[in-house]
Design a protein around this motif. Sequence first.
Motif, mmCIF file in Angstrom:
data_model
loop_
_atom_site.group_PDB
_atom_site.id
_atom_site.type_symbol
_atom_site.label_atom_id
_atom_site.label_comp_id
_atom_site.label_asym_id
_atom_site.label_seq_id
_atom_site.Cartn_x
_atom_site.Cartn_y
_atom_site.Cartn_z
ATOM 1 N N PHE A 45 32.079 43.081 44.470
ATOM 2 C CA PHE A 45 33.175 42.948 44.039
ATOM 3 C C PHE A 45 33.685 44.492 43.561
ATOM 4 C CE2 PHE A 45 31.271 38.911 43.060
ATOM 5 C CZ PHE A 45 32.196 38.121 43.489
ATOM 6 N N ARG A 46 34.975 44.985 44.045
ATOM 7 C CA ARG A 46 35.357 46.044 43.688
ATOM 8 C C ARG A 46 36.904 46.254 43.380
ATOM 9 N NH1 ARG A 46 31.567 50.169 47.380
ATOM 10 N NH2 ARG A 46 29.720 48.959 46.667
ATOM 11 N N ALA A 47 37.075 46.497 42.136
ATOM 12 C CA ALA A 47 38.549 46.258 41.719
ATOM 13 C C ALA A 47 39.152 47.795 42.010
ATOM 14 C CB ALA A 47 38.579 46.423 40.220
ATOM 15 N N GLU A 48 38.688 48.406 43.257
ATOM 16 C CA GLU A 48 39.608 49.566 43.553
ATOM 17 C C GLU A 48 40.766 49.372 44.188
ATOM 18 O OE1 GLU A 48 36.356 51.276 46.229
ATOM 19 O OE2 GLU A 48 36.660 49.745 47.645
ATOM 20 N N ASN A 49 41.740 50.063 43.972
ATOM 21 C CA ASN A 49 43.207 49.716 44.671
ATOM 22 C C ASN A 49 43.274 50.261 45.842
ATOM 23 O OD1 ASN A 49 45.574 48.707 44.612
ATOM 24 N ND2 ASN A 49 46.399 49.703 42.844
ATOM 25 N N ARG A 94 40.254 48.323 55.629
ATOM 26 C CA ARG A 94 38.739 48.339 55.706
ATOM 27 C C ARG A 94 38.356 47.789 54.273
ATOM 28 N NH1 ARG A 94 40.110 52.740 57.586
ATOM 29 N NH2 ARG A 94 38.703 53.809 55.973
ATOM 30 N N HIS A 95 39.155 47.738 53.319
ATOM 31 C CA HIS A 95 38.597 47.438 51.824
ATOM 32 C C HIS A 95 39.125 46.135 51.678
ATOM 33 C CE1 HIS A 95 38.006 51.980 51.836
ATOM 34 N NE2 HIS A 95 37.194 51.560 51.017
ATOM 35 N N LEU A 96 38.227 45.301 50.844
ATOM 36 C CA LEU A 96 38.580 44.215 50.270
ATOM 37 C C LEU A 96 38.088 44.357 48.839
ATOM 38 C CD1 LEU A 96 36.887 41.653 52.977
ATOM 39 C CD2 LEU A 96 39.336 41.871 52.167
HETATM 40 MN MN MN Z 1 34.632 52.498 48.299
#
Ligand code: MN
Length: 478
Positions: free
Chosen positions: A232-236, A241-243
């Motif tokens: 899990f990544r809370a990157e905005n 290519r990002h979930l």
């Molecule tokens: Mn990354």
Amino acid sequence: MALTTPLRVADILLTQPEDQILNVSGWVRTKRGNKEVAFIAISDGSTIHTLQVVAEVSRFDEELMKKIQTGAAISVRGKLVASQGSGQAVELVAEDLSVLGEAPAEEYPLQKKKHTLEFLREIAHLRPRTNTFGAIFRIRHTLAYAIHHYFNSKHFYYVHAPIITGSDAEGAGEMFRVSTLDAGNPPRKEDGTVDFSQDFFGKEANLTVSGQLEAELAALALSRVYTFGPTFRAENSNTTRHLAEFWMIEPEAAFFELEDNMNLAEDFLKYLIAYVLEHNADDLAFLEKRLLEEESQIAKDQRSPMPLIEKLRFVLDNPFERITYTEAISILERSGKKFEFPVKWGIDLQSEHERYLVEKHFKKPVILTNYPKDIKAFYMKQDADGKTVRAMDVLFPGIGEIIGGSQREEDYDKLSRRVDEMGIHRESLWWYLETRKFGTVPHSGFGLGFERLVLFVTGMGNIRDVIPFPRTPRNLEF
Ligand code: MN
Ligand code: ATP
């Protein structure tokens, strides 16, 4: 009509027709025909192909026939015969028909016509019923199966890393908090900050961003292990290519140095691609055709350089290019190309740089190694020059980074110094540091983003379309 275990459409299509009576159930894709005879194409998700059911209209109740519409679930008992039509080898002549579940045409959103991928994302509960998503999810399954198969055959043990963690593997933020405190009125310490000692775990907790640290602990006992679980990544980052929730495969091997790690990564990826080519030929052929049609609408220079299957074979047949970060920088500097982010030694490579190297310069997958230590994680093994670390990123055409990995720092003093230099909270990592005190050995590993792999293999353009229910910023339906 009683329900009996139906045969799969995939199996029926391969059966020699001898007028035998069979049962099949599935969802209606199309119904066409005339007053005398109806041709009903049904799909049960077992293959990209549909089974043609032929129904003599006068034999069946009129009301029943009306309910047999696109999207309805039906059950058929019928005779398997050689097909008169050209589209298929066999067809089922219906003797009994029943409707298990109707799908009223005025409401069912998946009528037989072209739908955009954006629209289908809004009906993610139904999109697996389309040809495109059926193919994608079958391939996704094949890849997951092949991953376990590969590691089992190489004597890597599957370990389950925890999903709730008290540490941050990368030493960076961007984690999802796990808490049972009352968000509206949390207990506070005297200085006004939230008192997490009263939270469920008695401390701050988050969803994991990687299973690597735990995999390392296991590798320092079982020698070869891998994890395959959600991260899990809370990157905005609202990119294609990002979930916020994705699946990652993280092998970790004791006594592996950087070169062994690169060999493992390349062999692994090639095995997986070959496995799908062998087991999902029809699905790939469908996706390839779909992509060619889609790309015929866009400018020539924006199209994929090769059709999907040729691209996959090309990756299999060619060794990945292996170069250092320093060499990559010099190629980019000499390219004469104006990048949006200027190139100089020390920068974190942007997608435009990675894509230039892979798609324009080498025209094949590239493994970049020995990155500057300041742009990489604290646990990577430091090179003798004091400037770089034994990192390796595998870059793929159209995707950019598909794997990130490294040889790990096994020296306690060096690792400990790096933890302090990078301002990492060492109290939450005491157990990780201890492995370097007790029987430490050289070891290496990497993380493969599962959805990036599925993206590459299916040729899809957006990562939201290769996971059943994507989680991205401001998007949590289903
Ligand atoms: Mn990354
Ligand atoms: P990127 O620079 O592309 O954000 P990263 O450097 O953050 O990737 P790592 O932390 O090395 O990636 O994670 C290992 C692998 O996990 C990546 O190579 C990639 O395949 C995948 N990955 C990372 N972040 C995401 C994400 N948000 N969604 C899907 N896959 C991801």
